[in-house]
Design an enzyme around this catalytic site. Structure first.
Site, PDB file in Angstrom:
ATOM      1  N   ARG A 152       0.582  -1.287   0.305  1.00  0.00           N
ATOM      2  CA  ARG A 152      -0.080   0.434  -0.171  1.00  0.00           C
ATOM      3  C   ARG A 152       1.000   1.257  -0.122  1.00  0.00           C
ATOM      4  O   ARG A 152       1.861   1.609   1.319  1.00  0.00           O
ATOM      5  CB  ARG A 152      -1.072  -0.047   1.177  1.00  0.00           C
ATOM      6  CG  ARG A 152      -1.887   0.853   1.238  1.00  0.00           C
ATOM      7  CD  ARG A 152      -2.492   1.176   2.545  1.00  0.00           C
ATOM      8  NE  ARG A 152      -3.686   2.005   2.567  1.00  0.00           N
ATOM      9  CZ  ARG A 152      -4.149   2.243   3.388  1.00  0.00           C
ATOM     10  NH1 ARG A 152      -4.391   1.683   4.942  1.00  0.00           N
ATOM     11  NH2 ARG A 152      -5.367   3.405   3.151  1.00  0.00           N
ATOM     12  N   SER A 187      -8.377  10.780  16.613  1.00  0.00           N
ATOM     13  CA  SER A 187      -8.540   9.595  17.579  1.00  0.00           C
ATOM     14  C   SER A 187      -7.665   9.325  18.343  1.00  0.00           C
ATOM     15  O   SER A 187      -8.180   9.082  18.923  1.00  0.00           O
ATOM     16  CB  SER A 187      -9.298   8.542  16.519  1.00  0.00           C
ATOM     17  OG  SER A 187      -9.619   7.031  17.416  1.00  0.00           O
ATOM     18  N   GLN A 232      -5.033  -0.460  19.353  1.00  0.00           N
ATOM     19  CA  GLN A 232      -3.841  -1.810  18.633  1.00  0.00           C
ATOM     20  C   GLN A 232      -2.675  -1.401  18.427  1.00  0.00           C
ATOM     21  O   GLN A 232      -2.357  -0.229  17.583  1.00  0.00           O
ATOM     22  CB  GLN A 232      -5.380  -2.178  17.209  1.00  0.00           C
ATOM     23  CG  GLN A 232      -6.338  -2.763  17.388  1.00  0.00           C
ATOM     24  CD  GLN A 232      -6.347  -3.782  17.728  1.00  0.00           C
ATOM     25  OE1 GLN A 232      -5.709  -4.778  18.108  1.00  0.00           O
ATOM     26  NE2 GLN A 232      -8.319  -4.085  18.625  1.00  0.00           N
ATOM     27  N   GLY A 262      -0.109  -1.788  10.416  1.00  0.00           N
ATOM     28  CA  GLY A 262      -0.188  -0.802  11.685  1.00  0.00           C
ATOM     29  C   GLY A 262       0.803   0.578  10.525  1.00  0.00           C
ATOM     30  O   GLY A 262       0.999   1.857  11.607  1.00  0.00           O
ATOM     31  N   GLU A 263       1.020   0.523   9.330  1.00  0.00           N
ATOM     32  CA  GLU A 263       1.446   1.937   9.066  1.00  0.00           C
ATOM     33  C   GLU A 263       1.294   2.546   9.132  1.00  0.00           C
ATOM     34  O   GLU A 263       1.706   3.853   9.338  1.00  0.00           O
ATOM     35  CB  GLU A 263       2.397   2.086   7.302  1.00  0.00           C
ATOM     36  CG  GLU A 263       3.386   2.757   7.438  1.00  0.00           C
ATOM     37  CD  GLU A 263       3.971   2.731   5.674  1.00  0.00           C
ATOM     38  OE1 GLU A 263       3.994   3.577   5.598  1.00  0.00           O
ATOM     39  OE2 GLU A 263       4.458   1.283   5.607  1.00  0.00           O
ATOM     40  N   ARG A 264      -0.265   3.178   9.345  1.00  0.00           N
ATOM     41  CA  ARG A 264      -0.951   3.353   8.622  1.00  0.00           C
ATOM     42  C   ARG A 264      -1.205   4.519  10.307  1.00  0.00           C
ATOM     43  O   ARG A 264      -1.291   5.769  10.505  1.00  0.00           O
ATOM     44  CB  ARG A 264      -2.563   3.495   8.404  1.00  0.00           C
ATOM     45  CG  ARG A 264      -3.562   4.581   8.581  1.00  0.00           C
ATOM     46  CD  ARG A 264      -5.369   4.103   7.686  1.00  0.00           C
ATOM     47  NE  ARG A 264      -6.474   4.354   7.791  1.00  0.00           N
ATOM     48  CZ  ARG A 264      -7.165   4.669   8.921  1.00  0.00           C
ATOM     49  NH1 ARG A 264      -7.146   3.518   9.168  1.00  0.00           N
ATOM     50  NH2 ARG A 264      -7.968   5.277   9.028  1.00  0.00           N
ATOM     51  N   ARG A 265      -1.407   3.643  11.066  1.00  0.00           N
ATOM     52  CA  ARG A 265      -1.520   3.892  13.060  1.00  0.00           C
ATOM     53  C   ARG A 265      -0.742   4.490  13.344  1.00  0.00           C
ATOM     54  O   ARG A 265      -0.268   5.668  14.006  1.00  0.00           O
ATOM     55  CB  ARG A 265      -1.489   3.140  13.575  1.00  0.00           C
ATOM     56  CG  ARG A 265      -3.355   2.823  13.675  1.00  0.00           C
ATOM     57  CD  ARG A 265      -3.304   0.793  14.666  1.00  0.00           C
ATOM     58  NE  ARG A 265      -2.818   0.475  13.351  1.00  0.00           N
ATOM     59  CZ  ARG A 265      -2.282  -0.785  13.734  1.00  0.00           C
ATOM     60  NH1 ARG A 265      -2.498  -1.658  14.762  1.00  0.00           N
ATOM     61  NH2 ARG A 265      -2.645  -1.952  13.006  1.00  0.00           N
ATOM     62  N   GLU A 269      -3.277  -7.207   5.570  1.00  0.00           N
ATOM     63  CA  GLU A 269      -3.801  -6.642   6.417  1.00  0.00           C
ATOM     64  C   GLU A 269      -4.137  -5.494   4.954  1.00  0.00           C
ATOM     65  O   GLU A 269      -4.937  -4.449   5.351  1.00  0.00           O
ATOM     66  CB  GLU A 269      -2.227  -5.697   6.935  1.00  0.00           C
ATOM     67  CG  GLU A 269      -3.406  -3.931   7.322  1.00  0.00           C
ATOM     68  CD  GLU A 269      -2.071  -3.018   8.140  1.00  0.00           C
ATOM     69  OE1 GLU A 269      -2.251  -2.738   9.360  1.00  0.00           O
ATOM     70  OE2 GLU A 269      -0.777  -3.866   7.506  1.00  0.00           O
ATOM     71  N   ASN A 270      -3.666  -5.231   4.199  1.00  0.00           N
ATOM     72  CA  ASN A 270      -4.971  -4.450   3.234  1.00  0.00           C
ATOM     73  C   ASN A 270      -5.994  -4.541   2.138  1.00  0.00           C
ATOM     74  O   ASN A 270      -6.467  -4.032   2.348  1.00  0.00           O
ATOM     75  CB  ASN A 270      -3.197  -4.701   1.480  1.00  0.00           C
ATOM     76  CG  ASN A 270      -2.613  -3.705   1.343  1.00  0.00           C
ATOM     77  OD1 ASN A 270      -2.664  -2.364   2.813  1.00  0.00           O
ATOM     78  ND2 ASN A 270      -1.638  -3.341   0.929  1.00  0.00           N
TER      79      ASN A 270
END
Length: 295
Positions: free
Chosen positions: A51, A65, A73, A92-95, A126-127
């Protein structure tokens, strides 16, 4: 093909085991206990992350958030392959990006021992679990899991919590021309519209009609079928394909990655299976698959 076989044999963990390390949705998944708290500057993204696009608006919402509720998570990390004392993101790169925007200095994490192949596999999984994933990218993820790692539709259905028919029908979308896949990825067509075009003679032209006329899925299905034949087919012993035959065609097409037609004569009980390939590479892959099954 030999490299693909080696990659499949090299896997040390099954799909279900890897799935245990992937979150489904931060807003719905029950909280998991982190094993460590890692300074955010010691964490690096995976350079082979499939991604590459992260929507700014979505990141801002997640950042807000995290600023008020924290990270629910934990990230999944592995020890960095070249930098001592540092870590690489498995999931978890987005987090991680949102946490940086929220100016969080440490993040909860679970550290796993995974090789490069398993890291890529988890990243694909994950994607696939993203709620905003379009149907084309979802299908591509399934295809990668099958082609690169040897997972079957049944294994993916169980591990991912999807029905086998959903996975088979999604994979069928990859047989559509690139232009139609583009309309689907852009949201101009739904997966239901696209599935109606799979067996059409000119799916791209029909897709443009569906978009311009804003047709429903049912209307798209009727358009793709074309005018009903007027002559009787009774003399040939053929009849309209039933649901079981269509499902069989779909399963074969999804497994082979090629268009498959099953023509059955109800009177004699005989028939034929036609496999259509688009390139010599497709033909070579088909021959290789048949050779593997024979061995």
């Amino acid at each position: 093909m030999s490299e693909r076989r080696q990659e499949r044999r090299g896997l040390g963990r099954g799909l279900s085991a890897l799935m245990a390390d992937v979150e489904v949705d931060q807003t719905t998944q029950t909280e998991r206990r982190a094993e460590a708290t890692i300074p955010i500057e010691r964490i690096h993204p995976n350079p082979n992350q499939p991604r590459q696009t992260f929507v700014s608006e979505s990141l801002e919402e997640l950042s807000a958030s995290i600023a008020t509720k924290g990270i629910i998570q934990p990230l999944i990390l592995r020890n960095h392959p070249t930098k001592e004392g540092e870590y690489e993101i498995v999931a978890g790169e987005r987090r991680w990006r949102a946490a940086q925007m929220a100016q969080v200095h440490e993040v909860p994490a679970i550290v796993r021992s995974l090789d490069d192949t398993e890291v890529l596999e988890v990243a694909i999984i994950e994607n696939i679990q993203r709620s905003d994933l379009n149907a084309v990218d979802e299908a591509s993820g399934y295809r990668q899991l099958m082609d690169r790692f040897g997972h079957t539709q049944e294994q993916m259905a169980v591990a991912l919590g999807k029905s086998r028919s959903h996975i088979a029908n999604t994979l069928r979308l990859l047989s559509l021309p690139p232009g139609v896949q583009g309309y689907l990825a852009e949201g101009k067509l739904t997966a239901g519209h696209a599935r109606a075009l799979i067996t059409a003679e000119d799916p791209e032209a029909l897709a443009r009609q569906i978009i311009s006329r804003n047709l429903s899925v049912r209307e798209a299905e009727n358009l793709a079928k074309g005018p009903k034949p007027t002559r009787s087919r009774r003399s040939s012993g053929k009849s309209e394909k039933d649901a079981d035959t269509l499902a069989l065609e779909s399963d074969l097409a999804a497994n082979l990655g090629m268009k498959v037609s099953v023509d059955h004569n109800t009177e004699s009980g005989a028939g034929q299976v036609t496999i259509s390939y688009k390139s010599l590479e497709d033909l070579d892959n088909l021959c290789q698959l048949l050779s593997e099954r024979r061995d």
